[in-house]
Design a protein around this motif. Structure first.
Motif, mmCIF file in Angstrom:
data_model
loop_
_atom_site.group_PDB
_atom_site.id
_atom_site.type_symbol
_atom_site.label_atom_id
_atom_site.label_comp_id
_atom_site.label_asym_id
_atom_site.label_seq_id
_atom_site.Cartn_x
_atom_site.Cartn_y
_atom_site.Cartn_z
ATOM 1 N N SER A 184 41.040 44.658 42.702
ATOM 2 C CA SER A 184 42.426 45.032 42.347
ATOM 3 C C SER A 184 43.433 44.981 43.432
ATOM 4 C CB SER A 184 42.620 46.518 41.673
ATOM 5 O OG SER A 184 41.792 46.597 40.644
ATOM 6 N N ARG A 185 42.942 45.686 44.762
ATOM 7 C CA ARG A 185 43.969 45.423 45.708
ATOM 8 C C ARG A 185 44.083 43.835 46.384
ATOM 9 N NH1 ARG A 185 44.964 50.227 48.605
ATOM 10 N NH2 ARG A 185 45.108 51.836 47.261
ATOM 11 N N LEU A 186 42.949 43.146 46.455
ATOM 12 C CA LEU A 186 42.980 41.894 46.959
ATOM 13 C C LEU A 186 43.555 40.956 45.832
ATOM 14 C CD1 LEU A 186 39.227 41.570 48.285
ATOM 15 C CD2 LEU A 186 41.560 42.224 49.831
ATOM 16 N N HIS A 187 43.203 41.268 44.513
ATOM 17 C CA HIS A 187 44.031 40.426 43.715
ATOM 18 C C HIS A 187 45.427 40.364 43.847
ATOM 19 C CE1 HIS A 187 44.788 39.701 39.163
ATOM 20 N NE2 HIS A 187 45.018 38.563 39.747
ATOM 21 N N ALA A 188 45.974 41.717 43.858
ATOM 22 C CA ALA A 188 47.296 42.099 43.864
ATOM 23 C C ALA A 188 47.847 41.198 45.331
ATOM 24 C CB ALA A 188 47.762 43.358 43.966
ATOM 25 N N VAL B 32 36.089 34.899 42.582
ATOM 26 C CA VAL B 32 37.416 34.271 41.913
ATOM 27 C C VAL B 32 38.613 34.525 42.851
ATOM 28 C CG1 VAL B 32 37.972 36.398 40.795
ATOM 29 C CG2 VAL B 32 38.600 34.079 39.808
ATOM 30 N N LEU B 33 38.418 35.469 43.600
ATOM 31 C CA LEU B 33 39.568 35.677 44.666
ATOM 32 C C LEU B 33 39.931 34.457 45.445
ATOM 33 C CD1 LEU B 33 38.519 39.520 45.684
ATOM 34 C CD2 LEU B 33 40.572 38.814 44.170
ATOM 35 N N PRO B 34 39.026 33.833 46.331
ATOM 36 C CA PRO B 34 39.486 32.645 47.020
ATOM 37 C C PRO B 34 40.039 31.389 46.112
ATOM 38 C CG PRO B 34 37.022 33.253 47.438
ATOM 39 C CD PRO B 34 37.537 34.013 46.175
ATOM 40 N N VAL B 35 39.799 31.386 44.994
ATOM 41 C CA VAL B 35 40.339 30.432 43.904
ATOM 42 C C VAL B 35 41.800 30.824 43.784
ATOM 43 C CG1 VAL B 35 40.411 29.338 41.757
ATOM 44 C CG2 VAL B 35 38.214 30.069 42.689
ATOM 45 N N TYR B 36 41.918 32.148 43.275
ATOM 46 C CA TYR B 36 43.280 32.667 43.425
ATOM 47 C C TYR B 36 44.286 32.528 44.541
ATOM 48 C CZ TYR B 36 41.948 35.007 39.114
ATOM 49 O OH TYR B 36 41.431 35.348 37.744
ATOM 50 N N TRP B 37 43.541 32.461 45.629
ATOM 51 C CA TRP B 37 44.277 32.358 46.807
ATOM 52 C C TRP B 37 44.762 30.794 47.204
ATOM 53 C CZ3 TRP B 37 42.660 29.625 51.233
ATOM 54 C CH2 TRP B 37 43.677 29.539 52.477
ATOM 55 N N ALA B 38 43.846 29.828 46.877
ATOM 56 C CA ALA B 38 43.848 28.484 47.043
ATOM 57 C C ALA B 38 44.636 27.900 45.834
ATOM 58 C CB ALA B 38 42.661 27.676 47.307
ATOM 59 N N VAL B 39 44.667 28.455 44.734
ATOM 60 C CA VAL B 39 45.402 27.675 43.755
ATOM 61 C C VAL B 39 46.205 28.670 42.877
ATOM 62 C CG1 VAL B 39 45.087 25.852 41.792
ATOM 63 C CG2 VAL B 39 43.380 26.078 43.750
ATOM 64 N N PRO B 40 47.257 29.287 43.528
ATOM 65 C CA PRO B 40 47.871 30.189 42.529
ATOM 66 C C PRO B 40 48.710 29.436 41.457
ATOM 67 C CG PRO B 40 49.078 29.550 44.437
ATOM 68 C CD PRO B 40 47.746 29.171 44.595
ATOM 69 N N PRO C 94 40.849 30.581 37.623
ATOM 70 C CA PRO C 94 40.420 30.528 35.931
ATOM 71 C C PRO C 94 41.148 31.812 35.363
ATOM 72 C CG PRO C 94 38.784 31.263 37.218
ATOM 73 C CD PRO C 94 39.994 31.025 38.370
ATOM 74 N N SER C 95 40.764 31.752 34.092
ATOM 75 C CA SER C 95 41.035 33.028 33.332
ATOM 76 C C SER C 95 39.838 33.894 33.296
ATOM 77 C CB SER C 95 41.344 32.567 31.543
ATOM 78 O OG SER C 95 41.244 33.680 30.985
ATOM 79 N N MET C 96 40.164 35.075 33.725
ATOM 80 C CA MET C 96 39.122 36.204 33.953
ATOM 81 C C MET C 96 38.930 36.858 32.468
ATOM 82 S SD MET C 96 37.661 35.717 36.644
ATOM 83 C CE MET C 96 36.397 37.160 36.440
ATOM 84 N N HIS C 97 40.095 36.849 31.481
ATOM 85 C CA HIS C 97 39.915 37.275 30.260
ATOM 86 C C HIS C 97 38.830 36.512 29.725
ATOM 87 C CE1 HIS C 97 43.661 39.552 30.582
ATOM 88 N NE2 HIS C 97 43.149 40.198 29.393
ATOM 89 N N VAL C 98 38.835 35.306 29.755
ATOM 90 C CA VAL C 98 37.633 34.467 29.176
ATOM 91 C C VAL C 98 36.429 34.597 30.027
ATOM 92 C CG1 VAL C 98 36.819 32.180 28.807
ATOM 93 C CG2 VAL C 98 39.269 32.698 28.106
ATOM 94 N N VAL D 87 34.558 28.776 32.596
ATOM 95 C CA VAL D 87 32.857 28.364 32.703
ATOM 96 C C VAL D 87 32.368 28.124 33.705
ATOM 97 C CG1 VAL D 87 31.432 26.737 31.269
ATOM 98 C CG2 VAL D 87 33.544 27.735 30.197
ATOM 99 N N ALA D 88 33.100 27.184 34.663
ATOM 100 C CA ALA D 88 32.441 27.003 35.884
ATOM 101 C C ALA D 88 32.090 28.099 36.831
ATOM 102 C CB ALA D 88 33.484 25.783 36.688
ATOM 103 N N LEU D 89 33.153 29.237 36.613
ATOM 104 C CA LEU D 89 32.993 30.315 37.497
ATOM 105 C C LEU D 89 31.712 31.032 36.930
ATOM 106 C CD1 LEU D 89 33.847 32.564 39.473
ATOM 107 C CD2 LEU D 89 35.318 33.366 37.635
ATOM 108 N N LEU D 90 31.513 31.133 35.844
ATOM 109 C CA LEU D 90 30.219 31.987 35.354
ATOM 110 C C LEU D 90 29.027 31.136 35.546
ATOM 111 C CD1 LEU D 90 28.812 33.888 33.674
ATOM 112 C CD2 LEU D 90 29.065 32.563 31.676
ATOM 113 N N ALA D 91 28.990 29.766 35.598
ATOM 114 C CA ALA D 91 28.037 29.104 35.877
ATOM 115 C C ALA D 91 27.542 29.051 37.400
ATOM 116 C CB ALA D 91 28.001 27.512 35.674
#
Length: 265
Positions: A49-53, A138-146, A186-190, A241-245
């Motif tokens: 939560s902290r890093l995501h924010a 997922v955190l590096p993805v959020y950082w690299a591709v907002p 990616p969508s973390m809800h999904v 899907v890629a993240l889960l795999a």
């Protein structure tokens, strides 16, 4: 022997067993200690939560990335978000169920985690590692591709969650409240819905192979919900899907390392 003296002795032994099970675990080490497990997972959630924010909060970059993704979807004929969102606004009876589905999926995650822990300890470590791997990777993805979601970056999309939020929040105002809303890819809800299906599938695939396929309906429903509510693009789903795999592969590798360490010890 006085029965009154035996009862306290039995009670103390029962308390000792409960304490040992809570702090040490059971089933020959297959089920971790619940209190330790809960503490570790809570720490992971707080750190996430902290890093995501903190990552990917540049609105200009997030909007540019969203426009690039939209162009890619148009080229692939996958740009259905606006049409799907309009369809939902034309069927108001479905709006509230969609909002409940979107908001209350956390209860499903917790329920699946507890159920696997209690009833299927033989696969718990595997699915828990996968969940933690998803949360970390997922955190590096959020950082690299907002990425701005369709409700911000796609003209004409109605912010369904903001207008009908069962939690009383206002999703379109979350930027002002300091929350990170530039994490559509990616969508973390999904992603976490896919994890729920994967966890149940792992638990049931050997004993109930036909029943094990039913949980995949849950993430399919989430795919529809995040698109019609204007929260994610189609390609966000592919990212989930890629993240889960990748997370499954990382969790399996970590599991093999753990087994080798136990074998050496």
């Amino acid at each position: 022997m006085n029965p009154r003296e035996v009862a306290p002795g039995r009670l103390s032994r029962l308390v000792a067993r409960i304490r040992s099970a809570a702090l040490v675990g059971s089933m020959g080490g297959r089920r971790p200690a619940p209190l330790v497990e809960a503490a570790v997972l809570l720490l992971v959630i707080l750190l996430f939560s902290r890093l995501h924010a903190a990552v990917g909060k540049d609105a200009a970059v997030a909007t540019a990335d969203a426009l690039a993704l939209q162009s890619m979807e148009r080229a692939l004929h996958l740009d259905i978000e606006l049409g799907a969102n309009r369809w939902l606004t034309e069927h108001p009876a479905l709006i509230q169920p969609a909002v409940y589905y979107y908001r209350l999926y956390y209860l499903v995650i917790v329920g699946v985690l507890v159920w696997v822990f209690v009833r299927h300890a033989e696969v718990y470590a595997e699915v828990r590692r996968t969940l933690v791997a998803m949360t970390v990777l997922v955190l590096p993805v959020y950082w690299a591709v907002p990425m701005s979601p369709p409700r911000f970056a796609l003209p004409g999309v109605v912010d369904i969650i903001a207008e009908h939020d069962i939690l009383g929040g206002h999703a379109s105002r979350e930027v002002e409240n300091g929350q990170n809303v530039y994490s559509a890819m990616p969508s973390m809800h999904v992603g976490w819905s896919l994890w729920c299906a994967y966890a149940v599938w792992c638990a049931l695939r050997r004993s109930h192979p036909r029943l094990a396929s039913l949980p995949w309906i849950f993430p399919l429903g989430m795919v529809a919900v995040v698109i019609i509510t204007g929260n994610h693009y189609v390609l966000d789903i592919a990212g989930s899907v890629a993240l889960l795999a990748v997370s499954i592969a990382v969790a399996a590798a970590c599991g093999r390392l753990a087994e080798r360490r136990r074998a050496r010890d």
